[in-house]
Design an enzyme around this catalytic site. Sequence first.
Site, PDB file in Angstrom:
ATOM      1  N   LYS A 231      14.811  93.201 -18.452  1.00 18.13           N
ATOM      2  CA  LYS A 231      13.932  92.060 -19.464  1.00 18.13           C
ATOM      3  C   LYS A 231      13.423  92.373 -19.682  1.00 18.13           C
ATOM      4  O   LYS A 231      13.038  92.648 -21.186  1.00 18.13           O
ATOM      5  CB  LYS A 231      13.736  90.968 -18.520  1.00 18.13           C
ATOM      6  CG  LYS A 231      14.785  90.230 -17.971  1.00 18.13           C
ATOM      7  CD  LYS A 231      14.574  88.994 -16.991  1.00 18.13           C
ATOM      8  CE  LYS A 231      15.121  87.947 -16.468  1.00 18.13           C
ATOM      9  NZ  LYS A 231      15.061  86.354 -15.999  1.00 18.13           N
ATOM     10  N   ARG A 232      13.054  94.384 -19.386  1.00 14.76           N
ATOM     11  CA  ARG A 232      11.863  94.389 -20.056  1.00 14.76           C
ATOM     12  C   ARG A 232      12.231  95.433 -20.737  1.00 14.76           C
ATOM     13  O   ARG A 232      11.092  95.990 -21.420  1.00 14.76           O
ATOM     14  CB  ARG A 232      11.613  95.640 -18.729  1.00 14.76           C
ATOM     15  CG  ARG A 232       9.693  96.371 -19.353  1.00 14.76           C
ATOM     16  CD  ARG A 232       8.729  96.825 -18.148  1.00 14.76           C
ATOM     17  NE  ARG A 232      10.179  98.018 -17.130  1.00 14.76           N
ATOM     18  CZ  ARG A 232       9.753  98.866 -17.328  1.00 14.76           C
ATOM     19  NH1 ARG A 232       9.221  99.316 -18.802  1.00 14.76           N
ATOM     20  NH2 ARG A 232      11.559 100.047 -17.044  1.00 14.76           N
TER      21      ARG A 232
END
Length: 466
Positions: A231-232
Site C-alpha cells: 500500500k505504501r
Amino acid sequence: MSLFNLAYARHTGGQFVLRIEDTDRARYVADSEAQIFDTLRWLGLPWDEGPDVGGPYAPYRQSERLDTYRPFVDRLLADGHAYHCWCSPERLADLRKEQAAQKLSVTGYDRLCYGKTREERAELPGFSDRPVVRLLVPDDVDLGFVDLIRGPVSAPRPDDQVLLKADGFPTYHLAVVVDDALMGITHVVRGEEWISSTPKHLLLYRYLGLTPPAFAHMPLLRNADTSKISKRKNPAARLMWFREQGYLPEALRNFLQILAYPPVVPDTEVATFDEFVAAFDWAKVSTGGPIFDLTKLNWFNGHYIRSLTPSELAARIVAHLTWTGEWPSAPDPARVDLLTRATPLIQERLVTLSEALPKLTFLFTPDDELVVEDDAFATLTADAPRVLDAARDALQGLEPFEDRAVEAALRAALVEGLGLKPKFAFGPVRVATSGTRVSPPLFESIALLGRASTLARIEALRARLA
C-alpha cells in the site's frame, strides 16, 4: 477477500458478516471505518450483519466488546494455558535484535516471565509494571490443518503470542477466535499471510472448548516482478484508488474474480457477480500469487464502459465528476445535457471515467479562454489561413447546424473547393475548435459547440496567423 466471502455466503445461502477489528489502537485511523463502508458499497458488496446494519451478535466493533474477552483470558490463565509477561518494550526490542544478530532459526519470545510471580520478575532487568498476557504454546503443538483451498497445510511453529495487551485491549488473535465462535462464524476467508497464525488460533479454540470455523487462505496479489503489492509503494493496493481513477465497480469485481478463479462462462472471462456466485467452488480457487495486470483491468473497464448505453455512461461520468469534486454536487443542467450529448463521441475511446472530461474540455471552455496547445499549433502549415477562411465562410450561414450538414459543407469548401486531402483540410479546423491535434469526431464536435462558438474560435486562430 470480501468478494470471495460474499460469493460463498450467497452461494450457500449464508450471511456475510462485516466486523470492525479495531483493537490495535496504535494503528487506529479515525476515518478508516467509513472508508471500509464506502469502498464495499461502491464495489457492490453488501453485508448482512455489521456495525451500521446491526444483527443478532451486535456489537460488531471489537473495541465495543472488551468485556467479552476478559473471561476467556481469565480462563486461559486459570487453566495454565496463558501467563503474564512483564517484559518492557525495550527488552523485547533488544531480544529481537540479539536473535537477528545471531541469525537464529527459531525466534520469538524467550519465556523469561513464564512461571514467575510479579515480584520474582521485578528483580530482573527489563521489567514493566503493566503486564501483557501471553499464550503458552506447547512443544508438541499441532502445526497442520486442512485449508479449503490448499488442502492439508503445515505452518511454522508459533511463539507465545500476546493475547491481551497492557492497555487492556485483546490482540487480533484472541479477539477473532472469541468473536468467530460467539457469532457463529462457520467460514473464515483471509490472506495467505495468516497461515502461520492458524495453529495458534486452533490451539485457542481447543483450549477454550470452542468449535473452529473452516479456513480458506487466499493467495496474495503480486506486482509484475512477483513482489508483494504494498500500500505504501503501490497506490493500486488501495481500493478507493480505482474509484478515483474512474474504474467501474462491476469491471473491478470481474477483474478481481479472474485473478484467483477460472472463467465461469465458457469462452470468455467476462462474467457477472451472480454468475460467479452460481459457479462458486473453493476447489477452483488458485493458490498461486496472481499478478496484478493493470492492462488487463483497463481492458475489462473498457469492455464494461462500452456495454453501457450512452445515457447510462453519461450518468456514470457525471456521478464520477461530482464524487471527485471536479463538478459541484448539483451540476448545471445545461452542462449535464452537453456532456450527455457528447458522450457517444468518446465512448469507444474511453478506458476510465476520469478520461472523459479531459477529452471534452474544449466543449466546456469559454471561447476566449481556449488555449491552443503548442504541439497542435506546430502542425499548422502555410495553407492554414485560407483553410480557416473557407471554413468560416462555409459555416457562416449553414442551416441546419448539425453534424451531417457541417460535414457536407466543410468537405465541399475544403476538399472539393481548395483541392486538399481531408487530413490536411480538416486539421486547422480541429486545432481552432478544440485547441488540440486529437479530438472527438470533428463534425459532431462542431455541431455540439454551435455556430457562434465555432466561428469565434476559427476567427481567433485566424487572427494569430495573420
